[in-house]
Structure formats: structure tokens, C-alpha cells
Design an enzyme around this catalytic site. Sequence first.
Site, PDB file in Angstrom:
ATOM      1  N   TYR A 154      11.099  -5.666  -9.843  1.00  0.00           N
ATOM      2  CA  TYR A 154      10.673  -5.309  -8.482  1.00  0.00           C
ATOM      3  C   TYR A 154      11.282  -6.268  -7.450  1.00  0.00           C
ATOM      4  O   TYR A 154      11.823  -5.835  -6.422  1.00  0.00           O
ATOM      5  CB  TYR A 154       9.146  -5.356  -8.430  1.00  0.00           C
ATOM      6  CG  TYR A 154       8.536  -4.933  -7.119  1.00  0.00           C
ATOM      7  CD1 TYR A 154       8.450  -3.591  -6.763  1.00  0.00           C
ATOM      8  CD2 TYR A 154       8.020  -5.880  -6.233  1.00  0.00           C
ATOM      9  CE1 TYR A 154       7.865  -3.203  -5.563  1.00  0.00           C
ATOM     10  CE2 TYR A 154       7.433  -5.497  -5.038  1.00  0.00           C
ATOM     11  CZ  TYR A 154       7.354  -4.157  -4.709  1.00  0.00           C
ATOM     12  OH  TYR A 154       6.774  -3.783  -3.524  1.00  0.00           O
ATOM     13  N   LYS A 158      13.856  -5.419  -4.389  1.00  0.00           N
ATOM     14  CA  LYS A 158      13.491  -5.662  -2.990  1.00  0.00           C
ATOM     15  C   LYS A 158      14.421  -6.689  -2.333  1.00  0.00           C
ATOM     16  O   LYS A 158      14.648  -6.641  -1.125  1.00  0.00           O
ATOM     17  CB  LYS A 158      12.027  -6.101  -2.891  1.00  0.00           C
ATOM     18  CG  LYS A 158      11.040  -5.012  -3.317  1.00  0.00           C
ATOM     19  CD  LYS A 158      11.169  -3.752  -2.455  1.00  0.00           C
ATOM     20  CE  LYS A 158      10.091  -2.733  -2.734  1.00  0.00           C
ATOM     21  NZ  LYS A 158      10.209  -1.552  -1.874  1.00  0.00           N
TER      22      LYS A 158
HETATM   23  P1  NAP Z   1       1.864   3.633  -3.173  1.00  0.00           P
HETATM   24  O1  NAP Z   1       0.525   3.679  -2.522  1.00  0.00           O
HETATM   25  O2  NAP Z   1       1.958   3.494  -4.647  1.00  0.00           O
HETATM   26  O3  NAP Z   1       2.702   4.931  -2.697  1.00  0.00           O
HETATM   27  C1  NAP Z   1       4.020   5.088  -3.132  1.00  0.00           C
HETATM   28  C2  NAP Z   1       4.658   6.256  -2.435  1.00  0.00           C
HETATM   29  O4  NAP Z   1       6.024   6.340  -2.899  1.00  0.00           O
HETATM   30  C3  NAP Z   1       3.993   7.574  -2.758  1.00  0.00           C
HETATM   31  O5  NAP Z   1       3.967   8.370  -1.590  1.00  0.00           O
HETATM   32  C4  NAP Z   1       4.924   8.179  -3.808  1.00  0.00           C
HETATM   33  O6  NAP Z   1       4.969   9.598  -3.759  1.00  0.00           O
HETATM   34  C5  NAP Z   1       6.259   7.648  -3.344  1.00  0.00           C
HETATM   35  N1  NAP Z   1       7.260   7.659  -4.426  1.00  0.00           N
HETATM   36  C6  NAP Z   1       7.254   6.982  -5.592  1.00  0.00           C
HETATM   37  N2  NAP Z   1       8.342   7.274  -6.316  1.00  0.00           N
HETATM   38  C7  NAP Z   1       9.064   8.163  -5.587  1.00  0.00           C
HETATM   39  C8  NAP Z   1      10.288   8.841  -5.788  1.00  0.00           C
HETATM   40  N3  NAP Z   1      11.000   8.661  -6.911  1.00  0.00           N
HETATM   41  N4  NAP Z   1      10.736   9.676  -4.818  1.00  0.00           N
HETATM   42  C9  NAP Z   1      10.028   9.869  -3.674  1.00  0.00           C
HETATM   43  N5  NAP Z   1       8.855   9.262  -3.436  1.00  0.00           N
HETATM   44  C10 NAP Z   1       8.372   8.414  -4.384  1.00  0.00           C
HETATM   45  O7  NAP Z   1       2.726   2.427  -2.577  1.00  0.00           O
HETATM   46  P2  NAP Z   1       2.561   1.582  -1.225  1.00  0.00           P
HETATM   47  O8  NAP Z   1       1.739   0.407  -1.529  1.00  0.00           O
HETATM   48  O9  NAP Z   1       2.205   2.465  -0.105  1.00  0.00           O
HETATM   49  O10 NAP Z   1       4.067   1.058  -1.065  1.00  0.00           O
HETATM   50  C11 NAP Z   1       4.996   1.647  -0.186  1.00  0.00           C
HETATM   51  C12 NAP Z   1       6.230   0.772  -0.120  1.00  0.00           C
HETATM   52  O11 NAP Z   1       5.871  -0.526   0.341  1.00  0.00           O
HETATM   53  C13 NAP Z   1       6.923   0.567  -1.469  1.00  0.00           C
HETATM   54  O12 NAP Z   1       8.314   0.515  -1.288  1.00  0.00           O
HETATM   55  C14 NAP Z   1       6.396  -0.780  -1.914  1.00  0.00           C
HETATM   56  O13 NAP Z   1       7.259  -1.394  -2.815  1.00  0.00           O
HETATM   57  C15 NAP Z   1       6.310  -1.504  -0.589  1.00  0.00           C
HETATM   58  N6  NAP Z   1       5.396  -2.633  -0.615  1.00  0.00           N
HETATM   59  C16 NAP Z   1       4.065  -2.460  -0.859  1.00  0.00           C
HETATM   60  C17 NAP Z   1       3.231  -3.563  -0.880  1.00  0.00           C
HETATM   61  C18 NAP Z   1       1.741  -3.463  -1.121  1.00  0.00           C
HETATM   62  O14 NAP Z   1       1.091  -4.495  -1.229  1.00  0.00           O
HETATM   63  N7  NAP Z   1       1.163  -2.271  -1.209  1.00  0.00           N
HETATM   64  C19 NAP Z   1       3.751  -4.839  -0.645  1.00  0.00           C
HETATM   65  C20 NAP Z   1       5.103  -4.976  -0.396  1.00  0.00           C
HETATM   66  C21 NAP Z   1       5.920  -3.873  -0.384  1.00  0.00           C
HETATM   67  P3  NAP Z   1       4.220  10.566  -4.831  1.00  0.00           P
HETATM   68  O15 NAP Z   1       2.814  10.104  -4.962  1.00  0.00           O
HETATM   69  O16 NAP Z   1       4.351  11.905  -4.181  1.00  0.00           O
HETATM   70  O17 NAP Z   1       4.983  10.478  -6.106  1.00  0.00           O
END
Ligand code: NAP
Length: 246
Positions: A154, A158
Site C-alpha cells: 500500500y 501511494k
Molecule cells: P473505502 O471506504 O474502502 O472505499 C473504497 C472505494 O474504492 C469504494 O467506492 C470502492 O468501490 C472503490 N474501489 C475499490 N476498488 C476499485 C476498483 N478496482 N475500481 C473502481 N473502484 C474501486 O475506502 P476509503 O477509506 O474511502 O478510501 C478512499 C481512498 O482514500 C483510497 O485510495 C484510500 O487508499 C485512500 N486513503 C484512505 C484512508 C483512510 O483512512 N480511510 C487514508 C489514506 C488514504 P466498490 O465498493 O464499488 O467496489
Amino acid sequence: MLKDKVAVVTGASRGIGRAIALEMAKNGAKVVINYNGSVEKAEEVKKEIEANGGEAMIYQCNVSDFAACEQFIKDVVTAYGRIDILVNNAGITRDGLIMKMKEEDFDQVLDINLKGTFNTIRFVSRIMMKQRQGSIINMSSVSGVLGNIGQANYAASKAGVIGLTKSMARELAARNITVNAIAPGFIDTDMTSVLSDAVKEASVAQIPLGHFGKPEDIANVAAFLASEKGAYITGQVIHVDGGMAI
Ligand code: NAP
């Protein structure tokens, strides 16, 4: 702030992407809600936007599929005629210590988080270059900046997003296209809800502001970067992490 703009948000069915889609729509943008598996959740986001007087469409596309991304972007242009904002938010984790990490867990995380970001930019950049205008926002992470135990795959993906962002910012600047990354810390979403209480407590201890962020904390910054107010910012990594990366 974003009236008449067309915004494509990947992974907008849940979590941070959902909040970004809602915020862009609240600011007047027409929003393309991309999802991979969660069609019902994507429909709910569309309904919420429409209930508030906005315009949106949903689109299924696995961002790690290069050919599917080409078709995705073509279809968006057919529907809306242009793309002003691209938010590469879709992302996954497959955490594990390096000695136990499966090859497919490394590949899948890189394929979705990093190559997925390349795939959409590859096709959207051509459209934005013709328009001589656009804003691209890529989701990095504090893990990509600091590294993290159990997240070699990961963090590498990133950190890769940051290199991609800086290169794209240089390459596209002459056509008035800005490219930035947001590096969230711990945000309350499905991605972090799977963490054990012990890991959550240890995580909070690393956050100077003392608590996890909300998806809206990221969405506000994304909307700002995509607006006129953020027009002179490019190639940057904006940390939205309660101070974790200080
Ligand atoms: P999440 O709640 O797990 O949601 C992930 C989203 O990505 C869902 O809408 C999912 O769609 C979509 N997705 C996954 N694989 C995909 C693919 N192959 N093609 C298209 N869509 C896909 O994650 P989140 O926490 O909101 O994270 C969003 C972003 O922020 C990510 O890039 C994550 O790495 C980054 N981030 C998050 C955090 C945190 O603490 N939450 C921290 C740093 C960075 P489906 O459900 O329709 O499959």
C-alpha cells in the site's frame, strides 16, 4: 464554485469518494460516480445528489483495467461533452508483513491504487489538453509519505501516486491543467473500520489532533483544489491527517 464543471470521481460508491462526489455536486458540478462492485451504494449517492437538485450518473469500471478505463472516459465524454475534474480516489488495502505477503496482494494493490490512477489520467489528459483546462486530484496516503508496518504494498502504491502526480503536474502545466495529491491520515470509512481496537488506539496516539478524520475533511480540500481558488496550486501533496506527517 464548480458550476457547469464535469467531475469524474473514482471509487465514489463509499467512504471518501462518496463524500467527494457529494461535495462536488453541492458546489454545482455534474458528477460521474464510478464504482466497481457496490452498485446499490453508487445508486444511493446518485439519488442523494439528485434529491439536492444536482446532476449525476453512475458508471461501473474496474480502474485497474486499462481498456475498460478507455471506454469509461469515452462514455463520459459522450454523456457530458467534457471532463473538468478527475479525482482518482479508488483504492484498496491488503495489509500484511512483508515475509508473509502474497504476490497477488502486492500486485492487486499496485494495480488498483497506482496503475488505476495512471489508467484514467492516460485517457482524461488528452481531453483536458484539448480543453486547455482541468484539475486532477490523486489520493495518496500518509503511509506513502512515512511508510507503515504491514503496508509495504500500500505504501509503495501511494508513494508511486506522489511520483506520478509530480510528473503529471510538470507535463500538463503548460495546458493549464493542475495535478495534485491529497495524503489523508486515518479517516473514518469502511477501510479503517476493519482495524482492531488496539490498532485504532495506537493510531490515534500518532495523531497530534487526537482523533480520526471524517470523509468530509478530505472532500473539502478536493473541492477547493478543483475550484478557481486552488488554480495556482499544482504538483503538491496536501496532508489532511490531523498532523500525523509533521
Ligand atoms: P473505502 O471506504 O474502502 O472505499 C473504497 C472505494 O474504492 C469504494 O467506492 C470502492 O468501490 C472503490 N474501489 C475499490 N476498488 C476499485 C476498483 N478496482 N475500481 C473502481 N473502484 C474501486 O475506502 P476509503 O477509506 O474511502 O478510501 C478512499 C481512498 O482514500 C483510497 O485510495 C484510500 O487508499 C485512500 N486513503 C484512505 C484512508 C483512510 O483512512 N480511510 C487514508 C489514506 C488514504 P466498490 O465498493 O464499488 O467496489
